[in-house]
Scaffold this motif. Structure first.
Motif, mmCIF file in Angstrom:
data_model
loop_
_atom_site.group_PDB
_atom_site.id
_atom_site.type_symbol
_atom_site.label_atom_id
_atom_site.label_comp_id
_atom_site.label_asym_id
_atom_site.label_seq_id
_atom_site.Cartn_x
_atom_site.Cartn_y
_atom_site.Cartn_z
ATOM 1 N N THR A 82 0.872 -1.008 -0.047
ATOM 2 C CA THR A 82 -0.019 0.046 -0.047
ATOM 3 C C THR A 82 0.848 1.274 -0.136
ATOM 4 O OG1 THR A 82 -1.743 -1.127 1.119
ATOM 5 C CG2 THR A 82 -1.842 1.309 1.292
ATOM 6 N N CYS A 83 2.044 1.268 0.811
ATOM 7 C CA CYS A 83 2.962 2.426 0.819
ATOM 8 C C CYS A 83 3.441 2.592 -0.728
ATOM 9 C CB CYS A 83 3.995 2.151 2.012
ATOM 10 S SG CYS A 83 3.666 2.272 3.554
ATOM 11 N N ILE A 84 4.053 1.466 -1.347
ATOM 12 C CA ILE A 84 4.451 1.751 -2.575
ATOM 13 C C ILE A 84 3.528 2.227 -3.605
ATOM 14 C CG2 ILE A 84 5.648 0.422 -4.593
ATOM 15 C CD1 ILE A 84 7.403 0.769 -2.120
ATOM 16 N N GLU A 85 2.114 1.723 -3.325
ATOM 17 C CA GLU A 85 1.142 1.938 -4.301
ATOM 18 C C GLU A 85 0.894 3.645 -4.102
ATOM 19 O OE1 GLU A 85 -3.529 0.651 -5.240
ATOM 20 O OE2 GLU A 85 -2.454 -0.155 -3.667
ATOM 21 N N LEU A 86 0.651 4.045 -3.233
ATOM 22 C CA LEU A 86 0.537 5.519 -2.753
ATOM 23 C C LEU A 86 1.820 6.299 -3.353
ATOM 24 C CD1 LEU A 86 -0.837 5.249 0.766
ATOM 25 C CD2 LEU A 86 -2.162 5.827 -1.283
ATOM 26 N N LEU A 87 2.909 5.749 -3.154
ATOM 27 C CA LEU A 87 4.037 6.457 -3.603
ATOM 28 C C LEU A 87 4.006 6.541 -5.252
ATOM 29 C CD1 LEU A 87 6.992 5.343 -1.370
ATOM 30 C CD2 LEU A 87 6.070 7.494 -1.340
ATOM 31 N N MET A 88 3.500 5.572 -5.735
ATOM 32 C CA MET A 88 3.299 5.696 -7.197
ATOM 33 C C MET A 88 2.238 6.505 -7.782
ATOM 34 S SD MET A 88 4.486 1.707 -8.297
ATOM 35 C CE MET A 88 4.585 2.163 -10.229
#
Length: 237
Positions: A82-88
């Protein structure tokens, strides 16, 4: 680097590569490898999640009971994904839209959950994080190799649209190798991914066979033991 870390490196990049040997995570491996930028984007996301999840699992390995171990691992991986998704979404939104469902599916990637269970839960934080990094890099390299081959034969160029991942500075990174190329549609369709992956696996197996033959040829040949003649004397009545 100690022998242990050297073994981790060789296993992750070659001997136990997730994409070529374990054949794990094939859904994103084949689904997003139609271009180098897509493959590299998903590969880097997988590296980050795999490294951080291995480290987190190693930290809590002594604090969770076997009954809740697997759900705890899944929650850690889901939170990091989820953190990676938000960063992308914040920094590479167009690439995030192209990759679509494959970003959330990192949560269920067999490579990540498998390394958490098989390695991170049994080793210290440093080795677990390093194992995650090397396994992730091995997976990303296979993704990138497939993406480059498919993009080259499909469009005649490589590294197109790299600005989607690295920003405006990468707008001119495209390398056109075949001018006025009409394109090969099969290369960028799903069957092309299976064909390229199969060729890569065959190439790796052939290289392993040649290395094994060379290693066998370098082995010293044991000298034959000297024969002994036994004289038997006796009287037969």
């Amino acid at each position: 680097m100690s022998t242990r870390y050297r073994d981790i490196t060789v296993n992750g990049l070659w001997k136990n590569n997730p994409g070529l040997v374990q054949l794990l995570g094939l859904c994103p491996l084949l689904g997003t490898s139609n271009s180098a930028v897509n493959a590299l984007g998903l590969g880097l996301a997988t590296v980050l999640v795999l490294t951080c999840s291995n480290a987190a699992v190693s930290l809590i390995r002594g604090a969770v009971t076997p009954a809740v171990r697997l759900p705890a691992f899944v929650m850690i991986i889901a939170a990091l994904t989820t953190c990676i998704e938000l960063l992308m979404q914040a920094f590479t939104y167009e690439l995030y839209q192209i990759l679509g469902i494959f970003i959330p599916l990192i949560t269920t990637n067999c490579v990540i959950l498998g390394r958490a269970e098989a390695f991170a839960a049994k080793n210290n934080v440093a080795r677990a994080a390093y194992d995650g990094l090397v396994m992730g890099v091995g997976f990303a390299l296979v993704l990138l190799a497939i993406g480059l081959v498919r993009e080259l034969f499909g469009t005649g160029a490589v590294f197109a649209n790299m600005q989607l991942l690295f920003g405006p500075l990468a707008a001119n990174w495209q390398i056109t190798l075949m001018e006025d190329y009409q394109g090969f549609l099969l290369a960028i369709l799903p069957p092309g991914a299976f064909i390229v992956l199969g060729l890569l696996i065959a190439l790796k197996n052939r290289i392993d066979e040649q290395l094994a033959e060379r290693a066998k040829a370098r082995e010293p040949v044991a000298a034959p033991a000297p024969s002994r003649r036994v004289r038997v004397t006796g009287v037969i009545e």
